[in-house]
Design a protein around this motif. Structure first.
Motif, PDB file in Angstrom:
ATOM      1  N   ALA A   1      29.069 -20.038  44.437  1.00  0.00           N
ATOM      2  CA  ALA A   1      28.019 -19.241  43.495  1.00  0.00           C
ATOM      3  C   ALA A   1      29.070 -18.915  42.619  1.00  0.00           C
ATOM      4  N   ALA A   2      29.921 -18.482  42.204  1.00  0.00           N
ATOM      5  CA  ALA A   2      30.959 -18.971  41.173  1.00  0.00           C
ATOM      6  C   ALA A   2      30.783 -20.113  40.100  1.00  0.00           C
ATOM      7  N   LEU A   3      31.061 -21.518  41.013  1.00  0.00           N
ATOM      8  CA  LEU A   3      30.857 -22.465  40.244  1.00  0.00           C
ATOM      9  C   LEU A   3      29.646 -22.793  39.894  1.00  0.00           C
ATOM     10  N   ALA A   4      28.721 -22.948  41.070  1.00  0.00           N
ATOM     11  CA  ALA A   4      26.872 -22.317  40.388  1.00  0.00           C
ATOM     12  C   ALA A   4      26.873 -22.350  39.368  1.00  0.00           C
ATOM     13  N   LEU A   5      27.712 -21.083  39.084  1.00  0.00           N
ATOM     14  CA  LEU A   5      27.062 -20.117  37.220  1.00  0.00           C
ATOM     15  C   LEU A   5      27.974 -21.090  36.257  1.00  0.00           C
ATOM     16  N   HIS A   6      29.340 -21.476  36.965  1.00  0.00           N
ATOM     17  CA  HIS A   6      29.858 -21.644  35.197  1.00  0.00           C
ATOM     18  C   HIS A   6      29.320 -23.336  35.038  1.00  0.00           C
ATOM     19  N   GLY A   7      29.297 -23.702  36.112  1.00  0.00           N
ATOM     20  CA  GLY A   7      28.755 -25.698  36.265  1.00  0.00           C
ATOM     21  C   GLY A   7      26.995 -24.910  35.055  1.00  0.00           C
ATOM     22  N   GLY A   8      26.220 -24.488  36.187  1.00  0.00           N
ATOM     23  CA  GLY A   8      24.838 -24.626  35.002  1.00  0.00           C
ATOM     24  C   GLY A   8      25.253 -23.882  34.032  1.00  0.00           C
ATOM     25  N   TRP A   9      26.198 -23.220  33.781  1.00  0.00           N
ATOM     26  CA  TRP A   9      26.196 -22.721  32.607  1.00  0.00           C
ATOM     27  C   TRP A   9      27.115 -24.213  31.341  1.00  0.00           C
ATOM     28  N   THR A  10      27.722 -24.306  31.627  1.00  0.00           N
ATOM     29  CA  THR A  10      27.800 -25.719  30.671  1.00  0.00           C
ATOM     30  C   THR A  10      26.987 -27.004  30.942  1.00  0.00           C
ATOM     31  N   VAL A  11      26.505 -27.367  31.667  1.00  0.00           N
ATOM     32  CA  VAL A  11      25.197 -28.212  31.236  1.00  0.00           C
ATOM     33  C   VAL A  11      23.845 -27.828  30.633  1.00  0.00           C
ATOM     34  N   LEU A  12      23.915 -26.183  30.790  1.00  0.00           N
ATOM     35  CA  LEU A  12      23.001 -25.937  29.279  1.00  0.00           C
ATOM     36  C   LEU A  12      23.908 -26.262  28.174  1.00  0.00           C
ATOM     37  N   ARG A  13      25.032 -25.156  28.100  1.00  0.00           N
ATOM     38  CA  ARG A  13      25.130 -26.149  26.349  1.00  0.00           C
ATOM     39  C   ARG A  13      25.230 -27.241  26.437  1.00  0.00           C
ATOM     40  N   GLN A  14      25.335 -28.151  27.123  1.00  0.00           N
ATOM     41  CA  GLN A  14      25.580 -29.703  27.074  1.00  0.00           C
ATOM     42  C   GLN A  14      24.227 -30.148  26.475  1.00  0.00           C
ATOM     43  N   ALA A  15      22.827 -29.618  27.195  1.00  0.00           N
ATOM     44  CA  ALA A  15      21.572 -30.394  27.594  1.00  0.00           C
ATOM     45  C   ALA A  15      21.042 -29.624  25.985  1.00  0.00           C
ATOM     46  N   ARG A  16      21.458 -28.484  25.509  1.00  0.00           N
ATOM     47  CA  ARG A  16      20.957 -28.028  24.723  1.00  0.00           C
ATOM     48  C   ARG A  16      21.790 -28.871  23.135  1.00  0.00           C
ATOM     49  N   GLY A  17      22.413 -28.818  23.242  1.00  0.00           N
ATOM     50  CA  GLY A  17      23.459 -29.982  22.629  1.00  0.00           C
ATOM     51  C   GLY A  17      22.329 -31.146  22.718  1.00  0.00           C
ATOM     52  N   GLU A  18      21.587 -31.663  23.278  1.00  0.00           N
ATOM     53  CA  GLU A  18      21.866 -32.988  23.722  1.00  0.00           C
ATOM     54  C   GLU A  18      20.289 -32.955  22.531  1.00  0.00           C
ATOM     55  N   LEU A  19      19.477 -31.664  23.111  1.00  0.00           N
ATOM     56  CA  LEU A  19      18.236 -31.649  22.296  1.00  0.00           C
ATOM     57  C   LEU A  19      18.142 -31.206  21.029  1.00  0.00           C
ATOM     58  N   GLY A  20      19.295 -31.125  20.544  1.00  0.00           N
ATOM     59  CA  GLY A  20      19.752 -30.973  18.583  1.00  0.00           C
ATOM     60  C   GLY A  20      20.267 -32.047  18.387  1.00  0.00           C
ATOM     61  N   GLU A  21      20.766 -32.959  18.990  1.00  0.00           N
ATOM     62  CA  GLU A  21      20.996 -33.853  18.696  1.00  0.00           C
ATOM     63  C   GLU A  21      19.288 -34.719  18.211  1.00  0.00           C
ATOM     64  N   ASP A  22      18.966 -34.821  19.294  1.00  0.00           N
ATOM     65  CA  ASP A  22      17.459 -35.938  19.429  1.00  0.00           C
ATOM     66  C   ASP A  22      16.200 -35.647  18.565  1.00  0.00           C
ATOM     67  N   ALA A  23      16.393 -34.258  18.448  1.00  0.00           N
ATOM     68  CA  ALA A  23      15.762 -33.323  17.247  1.00  0.00           C
ATOM     69  C   ALA A  23      16.240 -34.341  15.664  1.00  0.00           C
ATOM     70  N   GLY A  24      17.174 -34.282  15.691  1.00  0.00           N
ATOM     71  CA  GLY A  24      17.646 -35.024  14.462  1.00  0.00           C
ATOM     72  C   GLY A  24      17.837 -36.340  13.752  1.00  0.00           C
ATOM     73  N   LYS A  25      16.880 -37.153  15.226  1.00  0.00           N
ATOM     74  CA  LYS A  25      16.904 -38.163  14.797  1.00  0.00           C
ATOM     75  C   LYS A  25      15.438 -38.709  14.466  1.00  0.00           C
TER      76      LYS A  25
END
Length: 217
Positions: free
Chosen positions: A186-210
């Motif tokens: 469960a702790a790994l799921a929380l850590h993994g989910g947070w990492t994926v969330l940060r990366q996805a938000r970054g990708e959305l920011g990059e896409d919005a800048g195009k």
């Protein structure tokens, strides 16, 4: 495990030698992972095993990965990022649920059924090996599937951990091995989910800048 943020990168459709075969394999992988998710959820509830429930989130995350791969073979990065956010929130929500259930079980839970835990863990290991073999067999110029071995290894580690927890429960007559493995996953799921969330938000920011042609402003 999916808790380790393993994502199966989707190749561009034009780079695939046999796109229909690739789609077929993704569909098979998706069905296998959904089936194992349902089996582990049912077995986890029936056996009273939190580690089986925690391992089920691995299959749910992988199923979503394959579903996204099928959906975005020719889709924009933004849609993949939005799907990743959904996956991340689901992983984190399930991780919180398992941790909460583990705390509750310390005082109110019973001893899970070790035989059911072990049998389902071995079935899950077999399912992961079969899916990994299918994906490896389809490798005609598919450099983007480089992450599959890391994912397969992590999936197998999760299955083996549940099996070891089953042995621990059987040997000690205590729920502690199950609770320990479930809490770790469960702790790994929380850590993994947070990492994926940060990366996805970054990708959305990059896409919005195009601009519509894909050029960065």
């Amino acid at each position: 495990m999916s808790a380790h943020c393993c994502d199966h990168d989707t190749p561009k459709a034009e780079t695939l030698v046999n796109l229909p075969r690739y789609r077929k394999i993704l569909w098979i992988a998706l069905i296998v992972n959904v089936a194992m998710f349902l089996i582990e959820i049912g077995a986890g509830v029936q056996a009273g095993s939190l580690s089986l429930l925690a391992d089920a989130v691995d299959f749910a995350g992988d199923a979503l990965n394959y579903a996204v791969s099928l959906a975005v073979l020719a889709s924009a990065l933004a849609w993949r990022a939005r799907a990743a956010i959904l996956k991340a929130l689901s992983m984190m929500g399930f991780g919180l649920y398992v941790l909460g259930a583990a705390v509750w079980s310390v005082w109110h839970g019973g001893v899970p059924q070790a035989v059911t835990m072990g049998a389902v863990a071995l079935l899950a290991l077999l399912a992961n090996v079969v899916v990994a073999w299918m994906l490896y067999a389809f490798r005609e110029g598919d450099a983007n599937m480089r992450s599959v071995w890391l994912c397969s290894r992590n999936d197998a580690i999760g299955n083996v951990a549940v099996f070891m927890a089953a042995l621990g429960v059987f040997g000690t007559g205590s729920a502690w091995p199950d609770l320990a493995v479930a809490s770790l996953m469960a702790a790994l799921a929380l850590h993994g989910g947070w990492t994926v969330l940060r990366q996805a938000r970054g990708e959305l920011g990059e896409d919005a800048g195009k601009d519509p042609h894909g050029h960065v402003h």
